[in-house]
Motif scaffolding. Structure first.
Motif, short mmCIF file in Angstrom:
data_model
loop_
_atom_site.label_atom_id
_atom_site.label_comp_id
_atom_site.label_asym_id
_atom_site.label_seq_id
_atom_site.Cartn_x
_atom_site.Cartn_y
_atom_site.Cartn_z
N THR A 51 0.66 -1.22 -0.08
CA THR A 51 -0.03 -0.18 0.00
C THR A 51 0.89 1.04 0.05
OG1 THR A 51 -0.12 -0.28 2.42
CG2 THR A 51 -2.16 -1.21 1.25
N LEU A 52 2.22 1.30 0.65
CA LEU A 52 3.02 2.40 0.62
C LEU A 52 3.38 2.64 -0.72
CD1 LEU A 52 5.74 1.42 3.46
CD2 LEU A 52 3.49 2.99 3.51
N GLU A 53 3.35 2.03 -1.84
CA GLU A 53 3.54 2.30 -3.32
C GLU A 53 2.50 2.79 -4.09
OE1 GLU A 53 7.33 -0.69 -4.16
OE2 GLU A 53 5.25 -1.63 -3.33
N MET A 54 1.32 2.71 -3.71
CA MET A 54 0.00 2.50 -4.70
C MET A 54 0.12 4.02 -5.42
SD MET A 54 -3.19 1.15 -2.70
CE MET A 54 -3.26 2.52 -1.58
N THR A 55 0.34 5.17 -4.67
CA THR A 55 0.08 6.42 -5.23
C THR A 55 1.22 6.90 -6.29
OG1 THR A 55 0.69 7.40 -3.48
CG2 THR A 55 -1.47 7.29 -3.53
N ARG A 56 2.55 5.98 -6.07
CA ARG A 56 3.48 6.26 -6.93
C ARG A 56 3.52 5.57 -8.28
NH1 ARG A 56 8.71 3.93 -4.24
NH2 ARG A 56 9.42 4.68 -6.46
N PHE A 57 2.83 4.47 -8.38
CA PHE A 57 2.67 3.80 -9.87
C PHE A 57 1.30 3.70 -10.30
CE2 PHE A 57 6.52 2.04 -7.23
CZ PHE A 57 7.25 2.11 -8.11
N LEU A 58 0.09 4.02 -9.46
CA LEU A 58 -1.29 3.77 -9.92
C LEU A 58 -1.98 5.17 -10.33
CD1 LEU A 58 -2.60 1.03 -7.53
CD2 LEU A 58 -1.37 0.79 -9.74
N GLY A 59 -2.74 5.27 -11.29
CA GLY A 59 -3.39 6.44 -11.80
C GLY A 59 -4.24 7.01 -10.74
N LYS A 60 -4.09 8.44 -10.57
CA LYS A 60 -4.85 9.23 -9.56
C LYS A 60 -6.45 9.22 -10.11
CE LYS A 60 -1.17 10.12 -7.30
NZ LYS A 60 -0.07 9.42 -8.22
N LYS A 61 -7.38 9.24 -9.17
CA LYS A 61 -8.68 9.56 -9.80
C LYS A 61 -9.08 8.76 -10.94
CE LYS A 61 -9.28 12.95 -7.05
NZ LYS A 61 -10.12 12.99 -5.94
N PHE A 62 -8.76 7.43 -10.77
CA PHE A 62 -8.93 6.30 -11.97
C PHE A 62 -9.97 5.35 -11.59
CE2 PHE A 62 -7.96 2.43 -14.12
CZ PHE A 62 -7.96 2.86 -15.35
N TYR A 63 -10.00 4.85 -10.32
CA TYR A 63 -10.80 3.55 -9.94
C TYR A 63 -12.19 3.93 -9.34
CZ TYR A 63 -6.27 1.61 -10.46
OH TYR A 63 -5.00 1.13 -10.73
N ASN A 64 -13.19 3.26 -9.77
CA ASN A 64 -14.44 3.50 -9.23
C ASN A 64 -14.58 2.70 -7.95
OD1 ASN A 64 -14.99 2.98 -12.75
ND2 ASN A 64 -15.50 4.86 -11.75
N PHE B 88 -5.97 8.37 3.08
CA PHE B 88 -5.65 9.45 2.07
C PHE B 88 -5.25 8.89 0.77
CE2 PHE B 88 -5.27 11.79 6.02
CZ PHE B 88 -5.73 13.15 5.73
N ASP B 89 -4.50 7.77 0.83
CA ASP B 89 -4.12 7.38 -0.70
C ASP B 89 -5.34 6.66 -1.52
OD1 ASP B 89 -1.49 8.23 -0.09
OD2 ASP B 89 -0.86 5.95 0.26
N CYS B 90 -6.06 6.09 -0.80
CA CYS B 90 -7.22 5.35 -1.42
C CYS B 90 -8.15 6.53 -1.82
CB CYS B 90 -7.93 4.51 -0.61
SG CYS B 90 -7.23 3.11 -0.14
N LYS B 91 -8.28 7.63 -1.12
CA LYS B 91 -9.35 8.67 -1.71
C LYS B 91 -8.57 9.32 -2.95
CE LYS B 91 -12.43 11.83 -1.27
NZ LYS B 91 -13.74 11.51 -1.80
N GLU B 92 -7.20 9.48 -2.93
CA GLU B 92 -6.37 10.07 -4.06
C GLU B 92 -6.56 9.05 -5.39
OE1 GLU B 92 -1.92 11.71 -4.95
OE2 GLU B 92 -2.41 11.18 -3.30
N LEU B 93 -6.72 7.91 -5.13
CA LEU B 93 -6.66 6.91 -6.21
C LEU B 93 -8.24 6.93 -6.67
CD1 LEU B 93 -4.56 4.18 -5.29
CD2 LEU B 93 -3.75 5.70 -6.89
N LEU B 94 -9.09 7.26 -5.88
CA LEU B 94 -10.59 7.03 -6.48
C LEU B 94 -11.17 8.02 -7.20
CD1 LEU B 94 -12.36 5.99 -3.09
CD2 LEU B 94 -12.31 4.61 -5.14
N ALA B 95 -12.00 7.88 -8.21
CA ALA B 95 -12.57 8.77 -9.29
C ALA B 95 -13.77 9.25 -8.42
CB ALA B 95 -13.02 8.04 -10.34
#
Length: 242
Positions: free
Chosen positions: A90-103, A126-133
């Motif tokens: 989970t520490l690496e998620m926002t480095r490699f995955l698209g922001k505002k991408f996942y439903n 915070f990271d999950c919120k950043e990755l969620l569309a």
């Protein structure tokens, strides 16, 4: 100490995709434009990921344990399935995955407790919120640790299949840290899976607080995928954040 390889053979039996779980996700997916984009954190052997990908859903699975990820990658998939796996914490998620991408982002089977530090748990929200569309949801499924808050030894509900039983106990040290020991029982023989693995038994009030801090608008709690009400003595907790 971890011996995850001992769990791999039985993982799909102990954590099956139930009808209630499948119906829960099918209903949720219909709220989004096709293909809905799903991120499964701690996806294990990928049994749910494969089930969802067969329904023309775009699925990304993250799994830090190599043995579990290898089992997921070996599962059959065809060219029409949009499915990928990454060995990632989970520490690496926002480095490699698209922001505002996942439903939909899911972390099931109490895997969130292995983020064993409160500061890192907060970061996870915070990271999950950043990755969620926009309009996306975070799904957490875990044991109801509030049920055991007065105990120094927590014997978690046993998981079982036709071949094996999986038993887990959590110990609380005097300094307030928690450790998990778990083992498989088969033919009167015990095989270790976790030995003194540090965990963080996330509670309902903390989910409410951390989700608010991270900018989630609301959180609903259920006792399971069937949508039944959550009570203080429920064995499990399903939290839906949006």
């Amino acid at each position: 100490m971890e011996s995850i390889k001992n769990l791999v053979e039985y993982y799909d039996e102990l954590y099956p995709v139930t009808l209630a779980q499948q119906t829960f996700y099918e209903t949720l997916i219909q709220k989004y434009s096709s293909p809905a984009k799903i991120l499964s954190i701690g996806c294990g052997t990928g049994v749910l990921c494969h089930r969802l990908a067969k329904d023309a859903v775009d699925v990304t699975g993250l799994e830090p344990q190599r043995e579990l990820l290898e089992s997921a990658s070996l599962k059959y998939r065809n060219q029409l399935m949009s499915l990928r796996y990454f060995q990632m914490s989970t520490l690496e998620m926002t480095r490699f995955l698209g922001k505002k991408f996942y439903n939909i982002i899911s972390c099931l089977n109490s895997r969130v407790i292995f983020i064993h530090d409160q500061t890192l748990i907060r970061k996870f929200f915070f990271d999950c919120k950043e990755l969620l569309a926009d309009g996306g949801k975070l799904i957490l499924q875990l044991f109801n640790f509030d049920k055991y808050q007065a105990s120094t030894k927590i014997y978690l509900p046993e998981l079982s299949s036709a071949r094996v039983k999986y038993k887990s106990v959590i110990s609380r040290n005097q300094d307030g840290t928690f450790y998990l020991d778990s083992f498989l029982e088969k033919n009167n023989k015990n095989t270790s899976v976790y030995e003194q693995a540090k965990i963080y038994p996330l509670k309902k009030s903390e989910i409410e607080d951390f989700s608010k801090e991270a900018g989630f608008r609301s959180v609903q709690f259920f006792s399971g995928y069937d949508g039944l009400s959550f009570y203080e003595d429920s064995d499990y907790m399903l939290a839906v954040l949006d």
